[in-house]
Design a protein around this motif. Structure first.
Motif, mmCIF file in Angstrom:
data_model
loop_
_atom_site.group_PDB
_atom_site.id
_atom_site.type_symbol
_atom_site.label_atom_id
_atom_site.label_comp_id
_atom_site.label_asym_id
_atom_site.label_seq_id
_atom_site.Cartn_x
_atom_site.Cartn_y
_atom_site.Cartn_z
ATOM 1 N N GLY A 119 0.796 -1.218 0.000
ATOM 2 C CA GLY A 119 0.000 0.000 0.000
ATOM 3 C C GLY A 119 0.830 1.271 0.000
ATOM 4 N N ASP A 120 0.175 2.367 0.372
ATOM 5 C CA ASP A 120 0.867 3.650 0.424
ATOM 6 C C ASP A 120 0.668 4.331 1.779
ATOM 7 O OD1 ASP A 120 -1.808 4.376 -0.044
ATOM 8 O OD2 ASP A 120 -1.432 4.901 -2.130
ATOM 9 N N TYR A 121 -0.497 4.968 1.980
ATOM 10 C CA TYR A 121 -0.760 5.668 3.232
ATOM 11 C C TYR A 121 -2.084 5.183 3.810
ATOM 12 C CZ TYR A 121 2.803 8.674 1.218
ATOM 13 O OH TYR A 121 3.960 9.140 0.650
ATOM 14 N N SER A 122 -2.173 5.202 5.112
ATOM 15 C CA SER A 122 -3.392 4.744 5.767
ATOM 16 C C SER A 122 -4.570 5.640 5.401
ATOM 17 C CB SER A 122 -3.202 4.755 7.290
ATOM 18 O OG SER A 122 -4.444 4.533 7.937
ATOM 19 N N ASN A 123 -5.652 5.016 4.980
ATOM 20 C CA ASN A 123 -6.900 5.755 4.784
ATOM 21 C C ASN A 123 -7.951 5.282 5.781
ATOM 22 O OD1 ASN A 123 -7.635 3.277 3.788
ATOM 23 N ND2 ASN A 123 -7.909 3.928 1.664
#
Length: 363
Positions: free
Chosen positions: A175-179
């Motif tokens: 993933g990338d950043y927590s949403n």
């Protein structure tokens, strides 16, 4: 989801070509981490350079020249790009960025695989569209993966020997950043991805009358990369903090329980290149390859680098080392990560180095 499923079906077609061990039972993988490739232009785009490096022009072409040199001295069976392969600097379009950084691999007609990092989507394409770009190139063995779990790029490559499957390479989208509401920070490998791993692992165990030795690739390090620093010796350099996902989703515990993944390597933290054996699994960094991402100027003996992974005896032994872009392609930190012989690995040469923590992370 329908679009992702379409990509996944296409990917199945693209991976029909089997990958196999060489006649001598060896298989070599080269990892390129955090290229942060822009568009291949001659314009200056490098960061984190030493005073000596600043005397000379520097651009994306430094990336491809170093990669070319590494591939020429290793001629691997597989090239793996472990995320942040490009970023927002690809202002002419990610398609051009990908085309540029793949040139050394394509020119040598090498197979390659990739996972995405937290910066890959910052230009003009989402993960599903990025996967479509990669799949257009000959030699790409990756795929989008199951449409009902998190991420794009959860897949397995099996290396065959003389009598059938011998070794598995596992790829996870971290993933990338927590949403997730109320949780800030980097993303993580989600529970449905772990369930997919367990399901696929058990199916392969049944089909092969036992588990196969395996290696894992993803971008964002697990929390255990940080936890182990207080418990085990490491080889290589720990020059910045471990920027792991915001939650510990249990992937490492699951890997320990399944017992097949002997080592894993990530990117993300450009100035770390260490390995440490934690509960029987070597957790490694690739070390930053790309000149467009932040570097480690001021850190003694630091140069851009690439990790090499060598399987021998059909995956019963795993060795690794790094190659530096220091003008000499110096080979450092050669070590055995795993060996079935005697069940022990000689780690007497491992040394815990002094940590030089720096605030180098770019948001």
């Amino acid at each position: 989801m329908l679009q992702k499923l379409a990509y996944s079906v296409l990917a199945i077609v693209s991976t029909v070509q089997a990958i196999t061990f060489r006649d001598d039972g060896s298989f070599t993988v080269v990892q390129f981490a955090d290229l942060h490739s822009h568009n291949g232009g001659p314009f200056p785009s490098c960061s984190g350079l030493t005073d000596e490096q600043k005397k000379y022009p520097c651009s994306d072409k430094n990336n491809t020249q170093f990669m070319s040199n590494v591939l020429d001295v290793t001629y691997p069976d597989l090239v793996v790009f472990t995320g942040d392969n490009n970023d927002a600097g690809a202002w002419l379009g990610v398609e051009n960025s990908v085309k540029h950084f793949l040139q050394p691999t394509l020119e040598r007609e090498l197979d390659f695989a990739a996972v995405f990092g937290n910066h890959d989507e910052e230009a003009n394409l989402d993960r599903d569209e990025l996967m479509d770009v990669y799949m257009k190139y000959p030699g790409f063995l990756g795929e989008a993966g199951p449409s009902d779990i998190h991420g794009y790029g959860n897949y397995i490559l099996t290396i065959d020997g003389e009598t059938g499957p011998e070794f598995n390479l596992w790829f996870f989208d971290s993933g990338d950043y927590s949403n997730f509401s109320g949780i800030d920070g980097y993303d993580w490998v989600w529970g449905d991805q772990i369930q997919w791993y367990v399901r696929e692992s058990k199916e392969r165990e049944a089909a092969n009358n036992g588990t196969l030795n395996s290696f894992a690739f993803f971008h964002i390090p697990l929390p255990e990369y940080e936890i182990m620093l207080e418990e085990v010796e490491i080889s290589g350099l720990h020059n910045e903090g471990v920027c792991h996902g915001a939650l510990n989703s249990g992937l490492f515990a699951t890997m320990v329980e399944r017992g097949e993944i002997k080592a894993a390597t990530v990117g993300h933290d450009h100035c770390n290149d260490f390995c440490g054996n934690y509960h029987g699994i070597d957790l490694c960094y690739g070390g930053g390859t790309g000149y467009d991402g932040y570097g480690c100027a001021g850190t003694p003996n630091w140069a851009r680098r690439s990790r090499v992974i060598e399987l021998s005896d059909y995956g019963r032994t795993i060795k690794s080392w790094k190659i530096l872009d220091d003008g000499l392609l110096t080979k450092i930190d050669e070590e055995v990560l795993f060996s079935e012989e005697g069940g022990k690995v000689d780690r007497s040469k491992r040394k815990r180095v002094e940590k030089i923590i720096k605030e180098l992370r770019e948001d």
